[in-house]
Design a protein around this motif. Structure first.
Motif, PDB file in Angstrom:
ATOM      1  N   ASN A 162      32.564  32.140  16.516  1.00  0.00           N
ATOM      2  CA  ASN A 162      32.605  31.755  15.216  1.00  0.00           C
ATOM      3  C   ASN A 162      32.343  30.402  14.792  1.00  0.00           C
ATOM      4  O   ASN A 162      31.826  30.240  13.586  1.00  0.00           O
ATOM      5  CB  ASN A 162      33.930  32.164  14.854  1.00  0.00           C
ATOM      6  N   ALA A 163      32.894  29.361  15.534  1.00  0.00           N
ATOM      7  CA  ALA A 163      32.901  28.107  15.222  1.00  0.00           C
ATOM      8  C   ALA A 163      31.241  27.698  15.326  1.00  0.00           C
ATOM      9  O   ALA A 163      30.537  26.831  14.442  1.00  0.00           O
ATOM     10  CB  ALA A 163      33.557  27.192  15.951  1.00  0.00           C
ATOM     11  N   PHE A 164      30.600  28.406  16.361  1.00  0.00           N
ATOM     12  CA  PHE A 164      29.094  27.977  16.524  1.00  0.00           C
ATOM     13  C   PHE A 164      28.483  28.684  15.402  1.00  0.00           C
ATOM     14  O   PHE A 164      27.417  27.642  15.006  1.00  0.00           O
ATOM     15  CB  PHE A 164      28.626  28.803  17.848  1.00  0.00           C
ATOM     16  N   ILE A 165      28.467  29.717  14.888  1.00  0.00           N
ATOM     17  CA  ILE A 165      27.940  30.138  13.781  1.00  0.00           C
ATOM     18  C   ILE A 165      28.251  29.327  12.489  1.00  0.00           C
ATOM     19  O   ILE A 165      27.376  29.160  11.763  1.00  0.00           O
ATOM     20  CB  ILE A 165      28.173  31.780  13.573  1.00  0.00           C
ATOM     21  N   GLY A 166      29.410  28.904  12.429  1.00  0.00           N
ATOM     22  CA  GLY A 166      29.534  28.011  11.291  1.00  0.00           C
ATOM     23  C   GLY A 166      28.753  26.782  11.447  1.00  0.00           C
ATOM     24  O   GLY A 166      28.482  26.389  10.302  1.00  0.00           O
ATOM     25  N   VAL A 167      28.676  26.213  12.509  1.00  0.00           N
ATOM     26  CA  VAL A 167      28.247  24.759  12.502  1.00  0.00           C
ATOM     27  C   VAL A 167      26.351  25.077  12.249  1.00  0.00           C
ATOM     28  O   VAL A 167      26.000  24.335  11.446  1.00  0.00           O
ATOM     29  CB  VAL A 167      28.120  24.397  13.970  1.00  0.00           C
ATOM     30  N   LEU A 168      25.902  26.299  12.767  1.00  0.00           N
ATOM     31  CA  LEU A 168      24.528  26.431  12.304  1.00  0.00           C
ATOM     32  C   LEU A 168      24.354  26.874  10.751  1.00  0.00           C
ATOM     33  O   LEU A 168      23.383  26.091  10.344  1.00  0.00           O
ATOM     34  CB  LEU A 168      24.153  27.834  12.993  1.00  0.00           C
ATOM     35  N   ILE A 169      25.219  27.490  10.105  1.00  0.00           N
ATOM     36  CA  ILE A 169      25.253  27.562   8.509  1.00  0.00           C
ATOM     37  C   ILE A 169      25.438  26.276   7.848  1.00  0.00           C
ATOM     38  O   ILE A 169      24.573  25.944   6.935  1.00  0.00           O
ATOM     39  CB  ILE A 169      26.101  28.511   8.145  1.00  0.00           C
ATOM     40  N   LEU A 170      26.437  25.480   8.439  1.00  0.00           N
ATOM     41  CA  LEU A 170      26.440  24.103   7.780  1.00  0.00           C
ATOM     42  C   LEU A 170      25.567  23.104   7.975  1.00  0.00           C
ATOM     43  O   LEU A 170      24.899  22.340   7.085  1.00  0.00           O
ATOM     44  CB  LEU A 170      27.852  23.398   8.301  1.00  0.00           C
ATOM     45  N   SER A 171      24.926  23.263   9.211  1.00  0.00           N
ATOM     46  CA  SER A 171      23.603  22.454   9.552  1.00  0.00           C
ATOM     47  C   SER A 171      22.399  22.676   8.694  1.00  0.00           C
ATOM     48  O   SER A 171      21.473  21.710   8.329  1.00  0.00           O
ATOM     49  CB  SER A 171      23.102  22.610  10.846  1.00  0.00           C
ATOM     50  N   GLY A 172      22.332  23.808   7.935  1.00  0.00           N
ATOM     51  CA  GLY A 172      21.291  24.044   6.985  1.00  0.00           C
ATOM     52  C   GLY A 172      21.453  23.411   5.899  1.00  0.00           C
ATOM     53  O   GLY A 172      20.410  23.292   4.989  1.00  0.00           O
ATOM     54  N   TYR A 173      22.540  22.909   5.402  1.00  0.00           N
ATOM     55  CA  TYR A 173      22.840  22.195   4.234  1.00  0.00           C
ATOM     56  C   TYR A 173      22.915  20.722   4.364  1.00  0.00           C
ATOM     57  O   TYR A 173      22.577  20.070   3.605  1.00  0.00           O
ATOM     58  CB  TYR A 173      24.269  22.733   3.420  1.00  0.00           C
ATOM     59  N   MET A 174      23.458  20.366   5.692  1.00  0.00           N
ATOM     60  CA  MET A 174      23.710  18.961   5.925  1.00  0.00           C
ATOM     61  C   MET A 174      22.843  18.644   7.246  1.00  0.00           C
ATOM     62  O   MET A 174      23.131  18.615   8.330  1.00  0.00           O
ATOM     63  CB  MET A 174      25.042  18.569   6.384  1.00  0.00           C
ATOM     64  N   GLN A 175      21.549  18.348   6.957  1.00  0.00           N
ATOM     65  CA  GLN A 175      20.485  18.078   8.043  1.00  0.00           C
ATOM     66  C   GLN A 175      20.568  16.791   8.571  1.00  0.00           C
ATOM     67  O   GLN A 175      20.623  15.684   7.999  1.00  0.00           O
ATOM     68  CB  GLN A 175      19.157  18.561   7.602  1.00  0.00           C
ATOM     69  N   VAL A 176      20.666  16.513   9.884  1.00  0.00           N
ATOM     70  CA  VAL A 176      20.394  15.417  10.654  1.00  0.00           C
ATOM     71  C   VAL A 176      19.048  15.643  11.656  1.00  0.00           C
ATOM     72  O   VAL A 176      18.928  16.659  11.971  1.00  0.00           O
ATOM     73  CB  VAL A 176      21.731  15.002  11.454  1.00  0.00           C
ATOM     74  N   PRO A 177      18.507  14.408  11.968  1.00  0.00           N
ATOM     75  CA  PRO A 177      17.655  14.508  12.948  1.00  0.00           C
ATOM     76  C   PRO A 177      17.651  14.944  14.290  1.00  0.00           C
ATOM     77  O   PRO A 177      16.917  15.775  14.698  1.00  0.00           O
ATOM     78  CB  PRO A 177      17.140  12.760  13.125  1.00  0.00           C
ATOM     79  N   ARG A 178      18.886  14.916  14.857  1.00  0.00           N
ATOM     80  CA  ARG A 178      19.328  15.481  15.922  1.00  0.00           C
ATOM     81  C   ARG A 178      20.599  16.125  15.758  1.00  0.00           C
ATOM     82  O   ARG A 178      21.463  15.434  15.315  1.00  0.00           O
ATOM     83  CB  ARG A 178      19.447  14.579  17.111  1.00  0.00           C
ATOM     84  N   ARG A 179      21.017  17.404  16.331  1.00  0.00           N
ATOM     85  CA  ARG A 179      22.245  17.969  16.123  1.00  0.00           C
ATOM     86  C   ARG A 179      23.374  17.276  16.761  1.00  0.00           C
ATOM     87  O   ARG A 179      24.463  17.369  16.343  1.00  0.00           O
ATOM     88  CB  ARG A 179      22.220  19.292  16.658  1.00  0.00           C
ATOM     89  N   LYS A 180      23.247  16.608  17.713  1.00  0.00           N
ATOM     90  CA  LYS A 180      24.315  15.890  18.350  1.00  0.00           C
ATOM     91  C   LYS A 180      24.780  14.758  17.500  1.00  0.00           C
ATOM     92  O   LYS A 180      25.856  13.986  17.784  1.00  0.00           O
ATOM     93  CB  LYS A 180      23.700  15.296  19.863  1.00  0.00           C
ATOM     94  N   MET A 181      24.059  14.399  16.360  1.00  0.00           N
ATOM     95  CA  MET A 181      24.513  13.162  15.838  1.00  0.00           C
ATOM     96  C   MET A 181      25.612  13.726  14.703  1.00  0.00           C
ATOM     97  O   MET A 181      26.437  12.803  14.310  1.00  0.00           O
ATOM     98  CB  MET A 181      23.503  12.807  14.588  1.00  0.00           C
ATOM     99  N   PHE A 182      25.917  15.120  14.956  1.00  0.00           N
ATOM    100  CA  PHE A 182      27.022  15.431  14.103  1.00  0.00           C
ATOM    101  C   PHE A 182      28.465  14.922  14.824  1.00  0.00           C
ATOM    102  O   PHE A 182      29.565  14.767  14.263  1.00  0.00           O
ATOM    103  CB  PHE A 182      27.174  17.001  13.929  1.00  0.00           C
ATOM    104  N   TRP A 183      28.345  14.739  16.032  1.00  0.00           N
ATOM    105  CA  TRP A 183      29.562  14.356  16.913  1.00  0.00           C
ATOM    106  C   TRP A 183      29.462  12.537  16.955  1.00  0.00           C
ATOM    107  O   TRP A 183      30.647  12.209  17.585  1.00  0.00           O
ATOM    108  CB  TRP A 183      29.721  14.841  18.100  1.00  0.00           C
ATOM    109  N   GLU A 184      28.626  11.990  16.425  1.00  0.00           N
ATOM    110  CA  GLU A 184      28.877  10.486  16.805  1.00  0.00           C
ATOM    111  C   GLU A 184      29.831   9.733  15.638  1.00  0.00           C
ATOM    112  O   GLU A 184      30.122  10.474  14.937  1.00  0.00           O
ATOM    113  CB  GLU A 184      27.293   9.965  16.239  1.00  0.00           C
TER     114      GLU A 184
END
Length: 450
Positions: A162-184
């Protein structure tokens, strides 16, 4: 090569690269070269040997969509059975009809008023209707099975999915060059919602093991075999939660994708030019009831419809899904000239469906309608029509920006409507006559799933 001929390149409207024959195999067909330095020399042999369809640009039927012309390709039969199917198709297309100058009368309808109910659920409740426990369990079980097959720990939990799917949905609205940057830790990219829901390493673990199908039981004839269980389940959820409506449209939709994959398509002139193409059956306002990924001539269509071609087979698959859900209702299907043919409308009539669609002139043989070159010389809004003898099917040719032909078993010319058009010649708006079936088509194909 196409690029060696400038005359052809300037007229190319659509290029479709079919997936390779091993697209559903365990080994992927990714490029062999560096990810940021791709050349044609890096492509695998399976991709280089894949067939290609090229659609040449045409001015015909530009009133609706020029990219919906029939692909100008010749598919070579692979075996005797395929050859026999081709003979059946040819025989079907050569059927002759007798036409008379007669209009259709508007039939009664099973739908008295719109049946849509107001939406009362919040976004999470709506999403949970489609990605419910059954879908989550499918992803969970198959992902753990894949991890176990790769000698990894099969310990993925439901809340992590569930958390994984939520991150995928949120990343469609808040885009970053690399997905690992969400945890920086930097403030310009760190996302508290994501970091509190799932750790970076755990997200990467799910990302590398995500599956919805057992790789050891793939259908080698289906190029989307790895996604087939999920698409089948979602189609069921879409139909179960759909409201009963009279008007439905069948068309193509693009799922945006800009990476390197053999199933990616390119359609010139579309809002989304690169991505995966889906055949979609939807309501008038764009709610998806059914979809099928496009994979060329091997698209997952029942063999019972193969004699009518892929386009007609797509419409009949959707009609079959509607009939299963609402067996007593007579719905009305709209589609463009890629799908429309007289045999298709005959088949839908037998199935107790109404149907209206634009149609190419090459599919209206032996019909006594005015020639397109002559009707273009007449005033804007001119039309001609003819009906098949002893059948409730009419063909109408109408002159607007260009000449368009429409077939229907529901309505004909009457009543005539008056519509406003801008005249380039007179430099002002003018009133133009519009047959009723043209208005029906424009109204119910306005919200196409594109």
């Amino acid at each position: 090569m196409v690029e060696d001929n400038d005359d052809i390149v300037s007229q190319v409207d659509e290029i479709t690269i079919f997936p390779p024959v091993n697209a559903a195999a365990d080994l992927t067909d990714e490029d062999s070269g560096a990810e940021n330095d791709l050349t044609v020399n890096n492509l695998p042999a399976s991709q280089l040997q894949a067939p290609v369809e090229i659609v040449i640009e045409s001015n015909y039927d530009s009133y609706f969509s020029s990219d919906d012309n029939i692909p100008l390709s010749e598919l070579q039969s692979q075996n005797t059975a395929a050859s026999n199917k081709q003979k059946v198709k040819t025989k079907k297309r050569q059927m002759h009809y007798s036409w008379i100058k007669e209009d259709l009368k508007l039939p009664p309808t099973d739908f008295d008023s719109p049946t849509n109910s107001g939406i009362t659920e919040n976004p999470l409740e709506l999403f949970s209707k489609f990605f419910d426990e059954e879908v989550i369990e499918l992803i969970l079980n198959q992902s753990n099975k894949y991890a176990q097959q790769k000698n990894r720990k099969a310990n993925i939990a439901k809340q992590e999915v569930n958390a994984f799917i939520g991150v995928l949905i949120l990343s469609g609205y808040m885009q970053v060059p690399r997905r690992k940057m969400f945890w920086e830790r930097e403030k310009d990219c760190h996302n508290v919602i994501i970091t509190e829901a799932i750790t970076r390493d755990r997200f990467e673990y799910l990302f590398s093991n995500l599956h919805v199908c057992d790789n050891q039981q793939l259908d080698q004839g289906d190029k989307f075999a790895k996604l087939r269980p999920l698409s089948t389940l979602l189609n069921k959820k879409f139909m179960d939660n759909s409201s009963l409506e009279e008007m439905h449209s069948v068309d193509e939709a693009m799922v945006p994708y800009y990476g390197c994959h053999s199933c990616k398509q390119y359609i010139r002139g579309k809002p989304v030019r690169y991505g995966y193409k889906l055949w979609v059956g939807s309501t008038r306002l764009g709610y998806w009831n059914w979809f099928e990924p496009y994979q060329g001539a091997s698209t997952n269509i029942s063999e019972n419809f193969s004699e009518l071609g892929v386009g007609a087979g797509v419409v009949l698959e959707y009609a079959q899904a509607l009939r299963k859900e609402w067996p007593d209702k007579k719905c009305h299907l709209f589609f463009d000239n890629f799908f429309t043919s007289i045999p298709l409308i005959e088949k839908l009539t037998d199935w107790n469906f109404y149907a209206t669609g634009t149609v190419g002139e090459n599919r209206l043989k032996d019909i006594s309608l005015i020639d397109s070159k002559l009707i273009k010389k007449q005033r804007r809004g001119s039309y001609d029509y003819a009906k098949i003898v002893e059948q409730n099917i009419i063909a109408v040719k109408w002159h607007d920006n260009s000449v368009v032909s429409v077939c229907s078993n529901f309505s004909g010319v009457a009543p005539i409507h008056s519509v406003t058009r801008y005249s380039q010649k007179e430099k002002k708006n003018i009133q133009v006559q519009q047959p009723h079936l043209i208005q029906m088509y424009n109204t119910n194909m306005e919200c196409r799933p594109l």
